[in-house]
Design a protein around this motif. Sequence first.
Motif, PDB file in Angstrom:
ATOM      1  N   ASP A   1      -7.202  -7.174  -3.086  1.00 21.05           N
ATOM      2  CA  ASP A   1      -7.226  -8.634  -3.056  1.00 21.05           C
ATOM      3  C   ASP A   1      -6.091  -9.245  -3.875  1.00 21.05           C
ATOM      4  N   THR A   2      -5.442  -8.429  -4.713  1.00 25.47           N
ATOM      5  CA  THR A   2      -4.301  -8.942  -5.481  1.00 25.47           C
ATOM      6  C   THR A   2      -3.033  -8.970  -4.636  1.00 25.47           C
ATOM      7  N   GLN A   3      -3.114  -8.432  -3.418  1.00 28.63           N
ATOM      8  CA  GLN A   3      -1.958  -8.339  -2.534  1.00 28.63           C
ATOM      9  C   GLN A   3      -2.258  -9.056  -1.219  1.00 28.63           C
ATOM     10  N   GLN A   4      -1.213  -9.287  -0.474  1.00 28.00           N
ATOM     11  CA  GLN A   4      -1.375  -9.817   0.884  1.00 28.00           C
ATOM     12  C   GLN A   4      -1.373  -8.632   1.841  1.00 28.00           C
ATOM     13  N   PHE A   5      -2.559  -8.270   2.343  1.00 31.81           N
ATOM     14  CA  PHE A   5      -2.669  -7.102   3.209  1.00 31.81           C
ATOM     15  C   PHE A   5      -1.838  -7.312   4.471  1.00 31.81           C
ATOM     16  N   TYR A   6      -1.119  -6.227   4.869  1.00 30.07           N
ATOM     17  CA  TYR A   6      -0.239  -6.328   6.030  1.00 30.07           C
ATOM     18  C   TYR A   6      -0.636  -5.340   7.132  1.00 30.07           C
ATOM     19  N   ALA A   7      -0.817  -4.070   6.766  1.00 32.04           N
ATOM     20  CA  ALA A   7      -1.158  -3.051   7.764  1.00 32.04           C
ATOM     21  C   ALA A   7      -1.583  -1.780   7.050  1.00 32.04           C
ATOM     22  N   ALA A   8      -2.070  -0.810   7.834  1.00 33.98           N
ATOM     23  CA  ALA A   8      -2.454   0.493   7.276  1.00 33.98           C
ATOM     24  C   ALA A   8      -2.189   1.569   8.320  1.00 33.98           C
ATOM     25  N   ARG A   9      -1.897   2.778   7.823  1.00 33.18           N
ATOM     26  CA  ARG A   9      -1.644   3.915   8.723  1.00 33.18           C
ATOM     27  C   ARG A   9      -2.350   5.146   8.166  1.00 33.18           C
ATOM     28  N   ARG A  10      -2.791   5.994   9.076  1.00 29.95           N
ATOM     29  CA  ARG A  10      -3.460   7.239   8.692  1.00 29.95           C
ATOM     30  C   ARG A  10      -2.599   8.410   9.154  1.00 29.95           C
TER      31      ARG A  10
ATOM     32  N   ILE B   1       5.789   2.600   8.065  1.00 34.56           N
ATOM     33  CA  ILE B   1       4.746   1.864   8.770  1.00 34.56           C
ATOM     34  C   ILE B   1       4.611   2.317  10.227  1.00 34.56           C
ATOM     35  N   ASN B   2       5.535   3.126  10.708  1.00 33.08           N
ATOM     36  CA  ASN B   2       5.470   3.659  12.074  1.00 33.08           C
ATOM     37  C   ASN B   2       4.962   5.101  12.115  1.00 33.08           C
ATOM     38  N   GLU B   3       4.661   5.669  10.950  1.00 31.26           N
ATOM     39  CA  GLU B   3       4.196   7.056  10.909  1.00 31.26           C
ATOM     40  C   GLU B   3       2.668   7.103  10.936  1.00 31.26           C
ATOM     41  N   GLY B   4       2.133   8.163  11.503  1.00 31.30           N
ATOM     42  CA  GLY B   4       0.689   8.279  11.607  1.00 31.30           C
ATOM     43  C   GLY B   4       0.145   7.333  12.670  1.00 31.30           C
ATOM     44  N   SER B   5      -1.131   7.011  12.555  1.00 29.53           N
ATOM     45  CA  SER B   5      -1.787   6.126  13.524  1.00 29.53           C
ATOM     46  C   SER B   5      -2.283   4.871  12.808  1.00 29.53           C
ATOM     47  N   PRO B   6      -2.312   3.736  13.512  1.00 34.47           N
ATOM     48  CA  PRO B   6      -2.728   2.477  12.881  1.00 34.47           C
ATOM     49  C   PRO B   6      -4.220   2.467  12.554  1.00 34.47           C
ATOM     50  N   VAL B   7      -4.546   1.761  11.447  1.00 38.20           N
ATOM     51  CA  VAL B   7      -5.927   1.638  11.003  1.00 38.20           C
ATOM     52  C   VAL B   7      -6.165   0.187  10.607  1.00 38.20           C
TER      53      VAL B   7
END
Length: 345
Positions: free
Chosen positions: A335-344, A285-291
């Motif tokens: 939508d079946t999950q609880q979204f937490y974060a995303a990285r590119r 979750i710390n790799e790449g850039s946040p989206v």
Amino acid sequence: MASQRLKRTLRGALTATAVAAAASLVAPVAHADPQPTPNNNASEAVKKLNELSKEAEAAAEQWHKAKDDLGARKAEQEKATADVQQLGKDVEQAKAKEAEFRVQVDKLTNASFQGARFNQLSALLVSDSPQDFLDQMSALELLANDNKQALDKLAGVKAQSEEAERKAKEAQTKATKAAEDAAKIEADLAKRKQELDAKVNQAKEQANRLTSAEKAARRSTGEEVNVGPGSGKGYEALQVALRQRGKSYVWGATGPDTFDCSGLVVYAFRQVGVQLKNRATYGLINEGSPVSRSQLQPGDMVFTNNNNHMGIYVGDNKFVHAPTEGDVVKVSSLDTQQFYAARRV
């Protein structure tokens, strides 16, 4: 009339008494112990499995993180140990130079002492000509300058020697600390592995309680996808991940035949030449850039369920992932999950 009513009452009482007496002579009925009620509530069984799977998945990612931490500490230990060896050589070289310049300084100091007695007046008295006198004075000045330069160099190499020793001690302290940390992490890793195994076994037992129809549903590769054109390493990794649909979920697996959630992502990126630095979701979750969710593009890494699960975004609010025990790599709605974060990446 009263006598007739009395007779009827007596006959009724006698009849009831006779029936009760007869009943007392019949053998008692034997009752077997109640049998466990089979779990026919499919939704409850699946719900229970999902709960256990989330617990096991969280334990698995914590275990992966502990392994990542262990690898980092061991790498630090190796680097610090190599630094100790190199700095030890630097100390030896610095001390050798210090000894060399000290000998030179001692010689020049002795020569300067002898030259000090041969002062300007002495040079004038013993000189045969003005030019001879100038030559004598030039020699004295040269001797003084050489002595100063030698002293400066000695001070420099002495400072280098002391700095090399300081760095060597510092590197040794780091190596010792890294080794201690690694030992603690290894002990914690063993504990987390036991916890993980226990939770995995619980989830597997629950998976075996599902009906055939429920098991078949979990083996589905999920929703249909129509991925449009794209570019970049993330998009290439998405194509790799989609080709893994139908392969079984196994805790701790990184392919090529079985996967867990983060294992699928790491595998997909590795196949396109991207070596992610971490194995666990906690590090990835710390790799790449946040989206942000509104800016997601196909190929972005998506993290869900309080960062205990992850996959790769497909588009149209869907992602490809390795869900859990008894399941396969598939495409599901976010939508079946609880979204937490995303990285590119």
